[in-house]
Design a protein around this motif. Structure first.
Motif, PDB file in Angstrom:
ATOM      1  N   LYS A  47      29.784 -54.923 -28.646  1.00  0.00           N
ATOM      2  CA  LYS A  47      29.463 -56.238 -28.088  1.00  0.00           C
ATOM      3  C   LYS A  47      29.707 -56.250 -26.585  1.00  0.00           C
ATOM      4  CE  LYS A  47      30.655 -61.155 -28.392  1.00  0.00           C
ATOM      5  NZ  LYS A  47      31.570 -62.149 -29.020  1.00  0.00           N
ATOM      6  N   GLU A  48      30.799 -55.594 -26.151  1.00  0.00           N
ATOM      7  CA  GLU A  48      31.125 -55.509 -24.736  1.00  0.00           C
ATOM      8  C   GLU A  48      31.300 -54.037 -24.359  1.00  0.00           C
ATOM      9  OE1 GLU A  48      34.533 -57.848 -23.885  1.00  0.00           O
ATOM     10  OE2 GLU A  48      33.618 -59.744 -24.526  1.00  0.00           O
ATOM     11  N   ALA A  49      30.721 -53.657 -23.232  1.00  0.00           N
ATOM     12  CA  ALA A  49      30.806 -52.265 -22.792  1.00  0.00           C
ATOM     13  C   ALA A  49      32.249 -51.887 -22.474  1.00  0.00           C
ATOM     14  CB  ALA A  49      29.929 -52.047 -21.563  1.00  0.00           C
ATOM     15  N   LEU A  50      32.594 -50.641 -22.783  1.00  0.00           N
ATOM     16  CA  LEU A  50      33.925 -50.137 -22.475  1.00  0.00           C
ATOM     17  C   LEU A  50      34.020 -49.752 -21.004  1.00  0.00           C
ATOM     18  CD1 LEU A  50      34.607 -47.756 -25.504  1.00  0.00           C
ATOM     19  CD2 LEU A  50      35.751 -49.918 -25.029  1.00  0.00           C
ATOM     20  N   ARG A  51      35.168 -49.998 -20.419  1.00  0.00           N
ATOM     21  CA  ARG A  51      35.447 -49.499 -19.079  1.00  0.00           C
ATOM     22  C   ARG A  51      35.804 -48.018 -19.157  1.00  0.00           C
ATOM     23  NH1 ARG A  51      39.077 -53.684 -19.518  1.00  0.00           N
ATOM     24  NH2 ARG A  51      40.759 -52.160 -19.217  1.00  0.00           N
ATOM     25  N   LEU A  52      35.638 -47.319 -18.056  1.00  0.00           N
ATOM     26  CA  LEU A  52      35.949 -45.892 -18.065  1.00  0.00           C
ATOM     27  C   LEU A  52      37.427 -45.629 -18.323  1.00  0.00           C
ATOM     28  CD1 LEU A  52      33.765 -44.418 -15.172  1.00  0.00           C
ATOM     29  CD2 LEU A  52      33.315 -44.458 -17.630  1.00  0.00           C
ATOM     30  N   ASP A  53      38.310 -46.525 -17.855  1.00  0.00           N
ATOM     31  CA  ASP A  53      39.728 -46.311 -18.117  1.00  0.00           C
ATOM     32  C   ASP A  53      40.049 -46.499 -19.597  1.00  0.00           C
ATOM     33  OD1 ASP A  53      39.201 -49.061 -17.778  1.00  0.00           O
ATOM     34  OD2 ASP A  53      41.315 -49.480 -17.388  1.00  0.00           O
ATOM     35  N   GLU A  54      39.299 -47.357 -20.297  1.00  0.00           N
ATOM     36  CA  GLU A  54      39.485 -47.513 -21.734  1.00  0.00           C
ATOM     37  C   GLU A  54      39.043 -46.244 -22.473  1.00  0.00           C
ATOM     38  OE1 GLU A  54      38.949 -52.081 -22.953  1.00  0.00           O
ATOM     39  OE2 GLU A  54      37.207 -51.284 -21.906  1.00  0.00           O
ATOM     40  N   ILE A  55      37.901 -45.691 -22.065  1.00  0.00           N
ATOM     41  CA  ILE A  55      37.444 -44.438 -22.681  1.00  0.00           C
ATOM     42  C   ILE A  55      38.446 -43.325 -22.404  1.00  0.00           C
ATOM     43  CG2 ILE A  55      35.659 -42.664 -22.632  1.00  0.00           C
ATOM     44  CD1 ILE A  55      33.611 -44.803 -22.136  1.00  0.00           C
ATOM     45  N   ARG A  56      38.944 -43.277 -21.175  1.00  0.00           N
ATOM     46  CA  ARG A  56      39.922 -42.247 -20.812  1.00  0.00           C
ATOM     47  C   ARG A  56      41.165 -42.358 -21.685  1.00  0.00           C
ATOM     48  NH1 ARG A  56      40.141 -43.451 -15.929  1.00  0.00           N
ATOM     49  NH2 ARG A  56      38.650 -41.906 -15.161  1.00  0.00           N
ATOM     50  N   HIS A  57      41.616 -43.571 -21.925  1.00  0.00           N
ATOM     51  CA  HIS A  57      42.811 -43.776 -22.755  1.00  0.00           C
ATOM     52  C   HIS A  57      42.570 -43.309 -24.191  1.00  0.00           C
ATOM     53  CE1 HIS A  57      46.593 -45.795 -23.876  1.00  0.00           C
ATOM     54  NE2 HIS A  57      45.973 -46.044 -25.009  1.00  0.00           N
ATOM     55  N   VAL A  64      35.208 -38.221 -16.154  1.00  0.00           N
ATOM     56  CA  VAL A  64      35.023 -38.114 -14.710  1.00  0.00           C
ATOM     57  C   VAL A  64      33.773 -38.896 -14.316  1.00  0.00           C
ATOM     58  CG1 VAL A  64      36.110 -35.840 -14.649  1.00  0.00           C
ATOM     59  CG2 VAL A  64      33.625 -35.998 -14.857  1.00  0.00           C
ATOM     60  N   VAL A  65      33.555 -39.047 -13.021  1.00  0.00           N
ATOM     61  CA  VAL A  65      32.356 -39.699 -12.505  1.00  0.00           C
ATOM     62  C   VAL A  65      31.652 -38.742 -11.547  1.00  0.00           C
ATOM     63  CG1 VAL A  65      31.419 -41.615 -11.163  1.00  0.00           C
ATOM     64  CG2 VAL A  65      33.325 -42.011 -12.736  1.00  0.00           C
ATOM     65  N   ILE A  66      30.399 -38.422 -11.839  1.00  0.00           N
ATOM     66  CA  ILE A  66      29.592 -37.604 -10.940  1.00  0.00           C
ATOM     67  C   ILE A  66      29.078 -38.500  -9.819  1.00  0.00           C
ATOM     68  CG2 ILE A  66      27.525 -36.174 -10.715  1.00  0.00           C
ATOM     69  CD1 ILE A  66      27.821 -35.449 -13.654  1.00  0.00           C
ATOM     70  N   ARG A  67      29.338 -38.108  -8.561  1.00  0.00           N
ATOM     71  CA  ARG A  67      28.899 -38.897  -7.420  1.00  0.00           C
ATOM     72  C   ARG A  67      27.686 -38.304  -6.720  1.00  0.00           C
ATOM     73  NH1 ARG A  67      31.335 -43.174  -5.663  1.00  0.00           N
ATOM     74  NH2 ARG A  67      29.121 -43.507  -5.263  1.00  0.00           N
ATOM     75  N   ASP A  68      27.480 -36.988  -6.848  1.00  0.00           N
ATOM     76  CA  ASP A  68      26.277 -36.401  -6.262  1.00  0.00           C
ATOM     77  C   ASP A  68      25.937 -35.087  -6.947  1.00  0.00           C
ATOM     78  OD1 ASP A  68      27.405 -34.063  -4.561  1.00  0.00           O
ATOM     79  OD2 ASP A  68      28.563 -35.776  -3.857  1.00  0.00           O
ATOM     80  N   LEU A  69      24.655 -34.783  -6.920  1.00  0.00           N
ATOM     81  CA  LEU A  69      24.128 -33.534  -7.482  1.00  0.00           C
ATOM     82  C   LEU A  69      23.354 -32.811  -6.382  1.00  0.00           C
ATOM     83  CD1 LEU A  69      22.566 -35.038 -10.742  1.00  0.00           C
ATOM     84  CD2 LEU A  69      24.748 -33.841 -10.597  1.00  0.00           C
ATOM     85  N   SER A  70      23.535 -31.490  -6.292  1.00  0.00           N
ATOM     86  CA  SER A  70      22.745 -30.697  -5.359  1.00  0.00           C
ATOM     87  C   SER A  70      22.155 -29.520  -6.122  1.00  0.00           C
ATOM     88  CB  SER A  70      23.605 -30.204  -4.197  1.00  0.00           C
ATOM     89  OG  SER A  70      24.482 -29.169  -4.613  1.00  0.00           O
ATOM     90  N   GLU A  71      21.479 -28.626  -5.409  1.00  0.00           N
ATOM     91  CA  GLU A  71      20.879 -27.469  -6.067  1.00  0.00           C
ATOM     92  C   GLU A  71      21.929 -26.462  -6.534  1.00  0.00           C
ATOM     93  OE1 GLU A  71      17.871 -27.380  -6.855  1.00  0.00           O
ATOM     94  OE2 GLU A  71      17.011 -28.960  -5.611  1.00  0.00           O
ATOM     95  N   GLY A 116      29.284 -32.949  -7.173  1.00  0.00           N
ATOM     96  CA  GLY A 116      30.418 -33.634  -6.570  1.00  0.00           C
ATOM     97  C   GLY A 116      30.970 -34.640  -7.557  1.00  0.00           C
ATOM     98  N   ILE A 117      32.254 -34.559  -7.829  1.00  0.00           N
ATOM     99  CA  ILE A 117      32.873 -35.346  -8.895  1.00  0.00           C
ATOM    100  C   ILE A 117      34.065 -36.118  -8.354  1.00  0.00           C
ATOM    101  CG2 ILE A 117      34.266 -35.129 -11.009  1.00  0.00           C
ATOM    102  CD1 ILE A 117      32.427 -32.839 -11.812  1.00  0.00           C
ATOM    103  N   ARG A 118      34.231 -37.355  -8.850  1.00  0.00           N
ATOM    104  CA  ARG A 118      35.435 -38.131  -8.568  1.00  0.00           C
ATOM    105  C   ARG A 118      36.327 -38.095  -9.795  1.00  0.00           C
ATOM    106  NH1 ARG A 118      34.620 -44.254  -7.582  1.00  0.00           N
ATOM    107  NH2 ARG A 118      35.186 -44.389  -9.779  1.00  0.00           N
ATOM    108  N   CYS A 119      37.566 -37.700  -9.614  1.00  0.00           N
ATOM    109  CA  CYS A 119      38.489 -37.589 -10.753  1.00  0.00           C
ATOM    110  C   CYS A 119      39.907 -37.450 -10.223  1.00  0.00           C
ATOM    111  CB  CYS A 119      38.121 -36.382 -11.623  1.00  0.00           C
ATOM    112  SG  CYS A 119      38.285 -34.809 -10.756  1.00  0.00           S
ATOM    113  N   THR A 120      40.859 -37.446 -11.145  1.00  0.00           N
ATOM    114  CA  THR A 120      42.268 -37.226 -10.802  1.00  0.00           C
ATOM    115  C   THR A 120      42.830 -36.147 -11.708  1.00  0.00           C
ATOM    116  OG1 THR A 120      42.902 -39.055 -12.273  1.00  0.00           O
ATOM    117  CG2 THR A 120      42.641 -39.562  -9.919  1.00  0.00           C
ATOM    118  N   ILE A 121      42.144 -35.023 -11.778  1.00  0.00           N
ATOM    119  CA  ILE A 121      42.536 -33.922 -12.661  1.00  0.00           C
ATOM    120  C   ILE A 121      43.295 -32.871 -11.853  1.00  0.00           C
ATOM    121  CG2 ILE A 121      41.686 -32.098 -14.188  1.00  0.00           C
ATOM    122  CD1 ILE A 121      39.204 -33.831 -14.657  1.00  0.00           C
TER     123      ILE A 121
END
Length: 203
Positions: free
Chosen positions: A172-182, A36-43, A47-52
Motif C-alpha cells: 500500500k505504501e512504498a518502503l524507504r531504502l532504510d527500511e529495506i536495509r533494516h 546501495v544507490v547508483i548515482r551514475d553509470l559510465s562505459e 558510481g555508488i552512494r553507500c556506507t559500506i
C-alpha cells in the motif's frame, strides 16, 4: 581484473559518456548483500552512494532493475561514495531493460492475515513497492492481506499473482531504502527481533 587508481579512473570517466541516475540496487560482497544507490553509470564503471566498509580491489556484484548482476571490483572510496570498475559497460548492461524496482532476496518468517484466518509463511524477496511470500493455501488476485514481520505490519497488501504456494504482493505504501536495509540486515543476522520491535515503534 587490474585495479586502476582512483585518479586515473576519474580522469577516464571525464572523457566517457556518463549517465546520471538514482537507482536503488543490491550490492553483494562475499556472502552479504547491501542496499546501495547508483548515482551514475559510465562505459567502464558505476558510481555508488553507500556506507559500506569495503576495500579497494574487493570483488563485488551489483544488481539493479531487471538486469542480471554485474561483476566488478572496488576501484576507489571517498566518504559515502564508491567507484566500481566493471569488465563490461554498465550503460550497455542497463540499456533496454524495462523499468522495475530492484529485488532484494531474503528469507524471513512472516504471518499472513487473510480474511478471518492467518497462516505462517516466508518472505522470499522484497522491493520498494512489493514483496513475494511463500505460504500454504491459495490467495486470489486482487485480494487484500496483512503481512506481519516481527513487530512490523504491512497492511492492505494487494495480491498481484498467486501460484504454486507463492504470491506477489503490491504494498500500500512504498518502503524507504532504510527500511529495506533494516530488513536485509535482519535476514543476515545483524539485528535481533527485539531490535526489530524498536525499529517498528520508531517508524
Amino acid at each position: 581484473m587490474k585495479r586502476i587508481p582512483e585518479k586515473n579512473v576519474q580522469e577516464r570517466r571525464q572523457s566517457e559518456r556518463v549517465r546520471q541516475v538514482f537507482l536503488p540496487a543490491c550490492m553483494t560482497i562475499g556472502d552479504r548483500n547491501y542496499v546501495v544507490v547508483i548515482r551514475d553509470l559510465s562505459e567502464s564503471g558505476i558510481g555508488i552512494r553507500c556506507t559500506i566498509a569495503a576495500k579497494p580491489g574487493q570483488k563485488v556484484s551489483v544488481q539493479w532493475g531487471s538486469n542480471d548482476p554485474l561483476e566488478g571490483e572496488v576501484g576507489w572510496l571517498s566518504e559515502d561514495r564508491m567507484g566500481v570498475i566493471t569488465e563490461c559497460s554498465p550503460i550497455a548492461h542497463s540499456d533496454g531493460s524495462p523499468p522495475r524496482a530492484s529485488r532484494f532476496e531474503v528469507s524471513l518468517p512472516v504471518k499472513v492475515y487473510h480474511r478471518d484466518t492467518s497462516v505462517e509463511g516466508e518472505l522470499v524477496n522484497l522491493s520498494t513497492k512489493g514483496m513475494s511470500i511463500a505460504h500454504p493455501g491459495q490467495l486470489g488476485f486482487g485480494e487484500l492481506v496483512t503481512v506481519c514481520l516481527g513487530a512490523q505490519s504491512f497492511e492492505q497488501c494487494t495480491i498481484r499473482w498467486s501460484r504454486d504456494g507463492a504470491s506477489g504482493l503490491l504494498l500500500k505504501e512504498a518502503l524507504r531504502l532504510d527500511e529495506i536495509r533494516h530488513i536485509l540486515e535482519l535476514a543476515q543476522g545483524s539485528w535481533r527481533w527485539h531490535e526489530q520491535t524498536a525499529f517498528s515503534q520508531a517508524s
